[in-house]
Motif scaffolding. Structure first.
Motif, PDB file in Angstrom:
ATOM      1  N   SER A   1      -1.506  -6.290  -0.932  1.00 10.92           N
ATOM      2  CA  SER A   1      -2.560  -6.954  -0.174  1.00 10.92           C
ATOM      3  C   SER A   1      -2.143  -8.387   0.114  1.00 10.92           C
ATOM      4  O   SER A   1      -1.347  -8.978  -0.613  1.00 10.92           O
ATOM      5  CB  SER A   1      -3.880  -6.911  -0.947  1.00 10.92           C
TER       6      SER A   1
ATOM      7  N   GLN B   1       1.130  -0.202  -2.778  1.00 11.61           N
ATOM      8  CA  GLN B   1       0.025  -0.912  -2.137  1.00 11.61           C
ATOM      9  C   GLN B   1       0.218  -2.408  -2.284  1.00 11.61           C
ATOM     10  O   GLN B   1       0.521  -2.898  -3.366  1.00 11.61           O
ATOM     11  CB  GLN B   1      -1.286  -0.536  -2.789  1.00 11.61           C
TER      12      GLN B   1
ATOM     13  N   LEU C   1      -4.601  -4.969   3.904  1.00 12.69           N
ATOM     14  CA  LEU C   1      -3.995  -4.055   2.936  1.00 12.69           C
ATOM     15  C   LEU C   1      -2.838  -3.335   3.610  1.00 12.69           C
ATOM     16  O   LEU C   1      -2.935  -2.932   4.770  1.00 12.69           O
ATOM     17  CB  LEU C   1      -5.013  -3.018   2.462  1.00 12.69           C
TER      18      LEU C   1
END
Ligand SMILES: Nc1ncnc2c1ncn2[C@@H]1O[C@H](COP(=O)(O)OP(=O)(O)OP(=O)(O)O)[C@@H](O)[C@H]1O
Ligand SMILES: [Mg+2]
Lengths: 371, 292
Positions: A337, A335, A323
């Protein structure tokens, strides 16, 4: 939200509300569930999930509305008349009976012959792997074992509908996953319709055929897990299921399939696929899931929906995933990932590295409405 | 040695010390007196060791107690009356405790207050008040005559019925409070679960509520039965001359007849009568806990 009336739905809930004094715990719910479905109700604490379930089981009388199961109106039926069993959030295991007697209780009340009771009790005890604990009293069991007793006790009567209130909350991750698949197998085998209440979105995703997202007594969206995840209709749903990056913006151009949105947070114009009716000048919300964003050291190709530069603020290693929190030049945090496909000691990027982020127009969703 | 250990011992020793000082020691004294002979002296019984230092015990008072039918009848009547009062208290107290435990928290504290409120008035006064109610020209008879249900006053006072009413009234809180404590603690989901699994409301009551309330039932019954057995004030005020209960006999033997050895043996037999049901109940509870 009223779904199209389905003539052969197994459970039919129409305009059901529950008021506690002035407080509205469940607010005008309409729902159709098919036979054999594994339906999940997902929502935060206190949103009315248990209350809805308790109304279906018959412990709470709706303030208004009707409920039908298999063509029979059960709204005014007593709990013991309904073809429904419930697994309680508190487990509600009888403390003065041992495991075996707890599980056999429902059959005893049905006056099933003793040898058949024994047989069926042994079957479910094997199913939930409690063979070694048959004679134990509830206070000699661990939380997870108690949960399995509660499950076995509700399963043994083979009801038409099984209501599960947070069935797996007390189990560790391994056992939870195991029990999830066990539940799905049981459901497959017995053809029982399951309604599962949970506030664990991952559990709802793995278990269910359909999910209802609930907030403050209302259903915000009902649909298959994939639809809820990829096409949330409101920000609450998008936020509640999984992680998501959302950006406020104003539509600058609307074509047939793609629209452009000016998002001050991103700093550049965002192109997104949109099949809904959106007008130029309208305020919308652009949402992108972390796994749909590419992270790279080199500048990405031109034809992406968005290309933007940022600095790695934080990174976390989860084993299968990494992450990243990326600090954009506008000050906004995003964010991202990324799958760890390679085995390596070296990190792909480090703290404070300069990186590029990009995503395709079809990866971003447009959420209208103010929620 | 660890300091915490010493403290733990001191604290666990307190109840034993209490039991020794206020139960075992008086019991030993009473036992000693019961084995003496009555004399007209101060104290009014023979010493355990005579001047030569020989042990002198006499079972005369026990033998007298066991051979005289009057005592057997009195014991029997006391047991019956105390048991009836206990049953009545249970029948009245259970619904009361159940209602209180299931009421809203605000009403609940008011109801509990009402249950303990009578304790603020002297026990003697409250029993006295019943005399005013049960009298031939008391409130109840006057009411009944006024509405025309009866022409002649009914004789309530100085009957077993009056004693039963007095005992039930006086000891009802001792039944309600332990019952309330167990019922209030009970998880209501259990009753729902039983109904969900096919039990009717009554079925769920007998399968779940009643067995889980049993510790409270037992505690309540003991708290009513034991003092009701030895009750002195109620038979004295409401029971009249001929309705002898063991509490009155005990008092009369001590202070009217001044036959201390006989009075002491009456007390010891009473204690035995009380200990037997307590031990039976305790064994019953222990077995209950063992097998489901
Ligand atoms: N008997 C009751 N009287 C008054 N309010 C109640 C009652 N039962 C539930 N509520 C209220 O209704 C709301 C919904 O409760 P419910 O138990 O259905 O929540 P939930 O969605 O199951 O939450 P959780 O995930 O924490 O179990 C809560 O705000 C709760 O306080
Ligand atoms: Mg709940």
């Amino acid at each position: 939200m009223i779904e199209a009336a389905n003539p052969d739905s197994f459970i039919r809930i129409r305009g059901v509300s529950k008021h506690f004094g002035d407080f509205v715990a469940v607010d005008d719910i309409n729902l159709d569930i098919q036979k054999g479905e594994l339906f999940a109700i997902l929502g935060g604490s206190g949103c009315g999930k248990s209350t809805l379930l308790r109304m279906l089981a018959g412990f709470e009388e709706p303030t208004s509305g009707t409920m039908e199961i298999d063509g029979v109106d059960v709204t005014r039926q007593a709990p013991y008349e309904r073809p429904v069993n419930m697994m309680f959030q508190s487990y509600a295991i009888f403390p003065h009976m041992n495991v075996e007697k707890n599980i056999a209780y429902g059959l005893r009340k049905e006056r099933v012959a003793a040898n058949e009771v024994d047989e069926r009790v042994s079957d479910v005890i094997r199913l939930v792997q409690l063979d070694d604990f048959r004679a134990r009293k509830p206070d000699q069991l661990s939380g997870g074992q108690r949960q399995r007793v509660a499950l076995a006790r509700a399963l043994i009567k083979q009801p038409k509908v099984l209501l599960l209130d947070e069935p797996l909350a007390a189990l560790d991750k391994k056992l939870r996953e195991h029990t999830q698949f066990e539940l799905m197998n049981i459901q497959d085998e017995l053809g029982i319709t399951f309604i599962v209440v949970t506030h664990d979105q991952e559990e709802a995703m793995t278990l269910s055929t359909r999910i209802a997202v609930m907030d403050r007594g209302r259903f915000l969206q009902v649909g298959p897990p994939k639809e809820i995840y990829e096409y949330p209709k409101s920000r609450f749903v998008a936020d509640f299921i999984g992680t998501i990056n959302t950006f406020e913006g104003r539509v600058t151009s609307a074509g047939d399939e793609t629209i452009s949105v000016d998002c001050p947070d991103v700093g550049v114009e965002v192109r997104a696929l949109c099949t809904e009716d959106v007008k130029v000048g309208q305020d919308v919300c652009v949402a992108v899931r972390p796994e749909k964003i590419f992270i790279s050291r080199e500048e990405p190709e031109e034809d992406e929906g968005v290309r933007v530069r940022g600095i790695v603020d934080d990174l976390g290693y989860l084993g299968n995933l990494s992450l990243y929190r990326i600090h954009l030049e506008t000050g906004r945090m995003i964010q991202v990932s990324r799958q760890n496909r390679r085995r390596s000691h070296k990190r792909f990027v480090e703290w404070d590295d300069k990186v590029w982020l990009s995503w395709r127009p079809r990866s971003a969703m447009i959420i209208q409405g103010d929620d | 040695m660890h300091k915490g250990h010493t403290w733990e011992r001191v604290i666990t020793a307190i109840p034993y010390l209490w039991l020794f000082l206020f139960f075992l020691l008086p019991f030993a004294i009473i036992l000693k007196i019961s084995l003496a002979d009555p004399v007209i002296a101060q104290p009014p019984f023979t010493p355990m060791f005579d001047e030569q230092g020989n042990l002198s015990v006499s079972f005369d008072s026990f033998i007298f107690l066991l051979t005289d039918k009057l005592y057997a009848i009195t014991y029997f009547k006391s047991v019956m009356l105390a048991a009836s009062a206990t049953m009545l208290c249970l029948l009245l107290g259970f619904p009361m405790a159940y209602g209180i435990a299931r009421s809203e928290p605000t009403t609940r504290s008011i109801l509990l207050l009402l249950i303990v409120l009578p304790f603020w008035i002297s026990f003697l006064l409250r029993v006295y008040a019943w005399m005013g109610l049960l009298n031939n020209y008391g409130v109840i008879n006057n009411m009944l005559m006024w509405i025309g249900a009866i022409d002649q006053p009914i004789q309530f006072m100085y009957t077993d019925f009056a004693m039963l009413i007095g005992m039930t009234y006086s000891y009802l809180p001792f039944m309600v409070l332990p019952l309330y404590a167990t019922l209030e603690r009970m998880d209501l989901d259990l009753v729902d679960a039983a109904q969900d699994l096919g039990a009717t409301r009554t079925g769920a009551f007998w399968d779940i509520t009643w067995p889980l309330a049993r510790p409270g039932v037992i505690a309540g019954c003991l708290l009513v039965f034991i003092p009701a057995m030895g009750e002195y004030v109620i038979p004295y005020l409401l029971g009249g001359g001929e309705s002898l209960l063991i509490g009155r006999v005990l008092f009369d033997e001590f202070f009217v007849a001044r036959d201390w050895p006989l009075a002491s043996s009456v007390a010891i037999v009473l204690l035995l009568i009380l200990v037997v049901p307590i031990m039976l109940l305790q064994r019953y509870q222990a077995r209950d806990a063992e097998n489901a």
